[in-house]
Design an enzyme around this catalytic site. Structure first.
Site, PDB file in Angstrom:
ATOM      1  N   GLU A  17       0.837  -1.205   0.000  1.00  0.00           N
ATOM      2  CA  GLU A  17       0.000   0.000   0.000  1.00  0.00           C
ATOM      3  C   GLU A  17       0.874   1.257   0.000  1.00  0.00           C
ATOM      4  OE1 GLU A  17      -2.790   1.240  -0.409  1.00  0.00           O
ATOM      5  OE2 GLU A  17      -4.383  -0.192   0.038  1.00  0.00           O
ATOM      6  N   ASN A 147     -10.014   5.595   1.549  1.00  0.00           N
ATOM      7  CA  ASN A 147      -8.996   5.431   0.515  1.00  0.00           C
ATOM      8  C   ASN A 147      -9.077   6.584  -0.470  1.00  0.00           C
ATOM      9  OD1 ASN A 147      -7.203   3.094   0.624  1.00  0.00           O
ATOM     10  ND2 ASN A 147      -9.075   1.855   0.668  1.00  0.00           N
ATOM     11  N   ASP A 206      -9.851   1.704  -4.660  1.00  0.00           N
ATOM     12  CA  ASP A 206      -8.879   1.697  -3.560  1.00  0.00           C
ATOM     13  C   ASP A 206      -8.048   2.975  -3.675  1.00  0.00           C
ATOM     14  OD1 ASP A 206      -6.900   0.895  -1.592  1.00  0.00           O
ATOM     15  OD2 ASP A 206      -7.414  -1.189  -1.994  1.00  0.00           O
TER      16      ASP A 206
END
Length: 299
Positions: A17, A147, A206
Site C-alpha cells: 500500500e 482510501n 482503492d
C-alpha cells in the site's frame, strides 16, 4: 495484460500500500500493512531496504526535514530512515482494537491527511483526519474504508473514496485553511452480486493518484485493473493487470511517467495465487502523461 507492464520488486508483500515516489531522494517507498514493514527501492541501482515495526504502517509521506510521516495503527509518527528512529506526533483518535489508520497523503500546503478503516465493517464509523503540524482534527466521516486521497492540479478539489461503498467522492477544498465543502459523488461502481463470478466483477476503488492533466487514476481492488478517470469522472482508460488485487498507483521516475502499482496477496485463494505469481509485488507501467510530484509535509 498490457505488454509493457513489468514486475518492479520482489518478494511480494501481503498487502502492499501507499507507494510514494520521494521527490528529493528519487526512490520509491511503500508499506506492507500486515507485514508491518516499510520498503524502499532505488530503481537506478536496484537496491532495496526495509524497516520493521511493532504495528502496521499504512501510509507514508515525505517531509521537508528529510524525515517521513508514517500513519500507523498506534498513531501518527515522524520516522527517520537514516537512524530507524520514530517519534510519535499524535495518538490514535480511535480504539486501535477495532480501527486503524489507512490511506494518507499530504495536501499541497503540507498538511498530512489520513483516513481510517473500521475493521468490523459495520456500521460506517471510519473517518478522515488532518494533521496540520500541531493538531490532529476530524474532517469527514460516515464511511467504512477510507482510501483514494488525491488533489486536483489546482489544489481546489480533494478526492476521497469509501472502498466498501464502491464510491469516490469529491470536495471543494480551501487551500488556505484546508476546509472541505460541497461533498458529492465523483464516481460510483457496481457492487458485486452474490452470484457474480469474480472474473466478471469490475472491482472497488482503492488508492489513487492524479496526473498532470487532472485525471484520476484509481486501483480497482479485486477488479484486476487500474482506471484513468477524467476530471468529470468519465473512464478514459483501463489498464488490465496480471494480478487480481491492485491497491494503489503513484507516479515516479525522473519524468514522473512511471506508474507504480502496489498489489495484495493476503487471504487470496490458493488457485488464484498459483495463476498470478506477481500478486503482492509492486508493478510498473510507463504512461504517456506524467503525474504530479508527491506533496511534502511541513516540519
Amino acid at each position: 495484460m498490457d505488454a509493457d507492464l513489468i514486475r518492479a520488486v520482489s518478494p511480494p508483500c501481503l498487502l502492499g500500500e501507499s507507494p510514494m515516489w520521494h521527490p528529493r531522494e528519487q526512490v520509491l517507498y511503500w508499506c506492507d500493512i500486515p507485514g508491518r514493514r516499510l520498503h524502499r527501492l532505488d530503481p537506478a541501482t536496484g537496491q532495496t531496504q526495509h524497516w520493521d515495526f511493532p504495528v502496521e504502517p499504512a501510509s507514508v509521506a515525505p517531509a521537508l526535514d528529510g524525515t517521513l510521516r508514517l500513519a500507523m495503527r498506534d498513531g501518527l509518527w515522524c520516522f527517520d530512515p537514516a537512524t530507524g528512529k520514530r517519534e510519535r506526533l499524535a495518538a490514535p483518535p480511535y480504539d486501535p482494537a477495532t480501527e486503524r489508520f489507512n490511506d494518507g497523503k499530504c495536501d499541497p500546503q503540507g498538511r498530512f491527511w489520513v483516513g481510517t478503516v473500521y475493521e468490523p465493517r459495520d456500521p460506517a464509523l471510519a473517518a478522515l483526519y488532518c494533521w496540520d503540524g500541531t493538531t490532529l482534527s476530524r474532517r469527514a466521516e460516515g464511511i467504512t474504508v477510507s482510501n483514494g486521497l488525491a488533489w486536483s492540479v489546482d489544489g481546489r478539489t480533494m478526492y476521497w473514496s469509501d472502498t466498501k461503498a464502491h464510491a469516490v467522492y469529491a470536495f471543494d477544498f480551501d487551500p488556505a485553511g484546508g476546509g472541505l465543502s460541497r461533498r458529492r459523488t465523483f464516481a460510483e461502481f457496481p457492487k458485486r452480486t452474490p452470484d457474480e463470478p469474480l472474473d466478471a466483477y469490475g472491482g472497488r476503488p482503492d488508492g489513487a493518484a492524479v496526473d498532470s492533466e487532472g485525471c484520476y487514476w484509481v486501483a480497482m481492488f479485486e477488479g484486476q485493473r487500474v482506471l484513468r478517470l477524467s476530471p468529470d469522472g468519465v473512464v478514459l482508460q483501463e489498464v488490465r493487470l496480471p494480478v487480481r488485487c491492485p491497491t494503489m498507483p503513484c507516479f515516479g521516475g525522473p519524468d514522473l511517467k512511471t506508474l507504480y502499482i502496489t498489489t495484495a496477496c493476503e487471504k487470496r485463494p490458493a488457485d488464484e495465487l498459483a495463476a498470478q505469481p506477481l500478486a503482492g509485488c509492486v508493478l510498473a507501467l510507463r504512461v504517456a502523461v506524467p503525474g504530479l510530484p508527491a506533496h511534502v509535509a511541513c516540519p
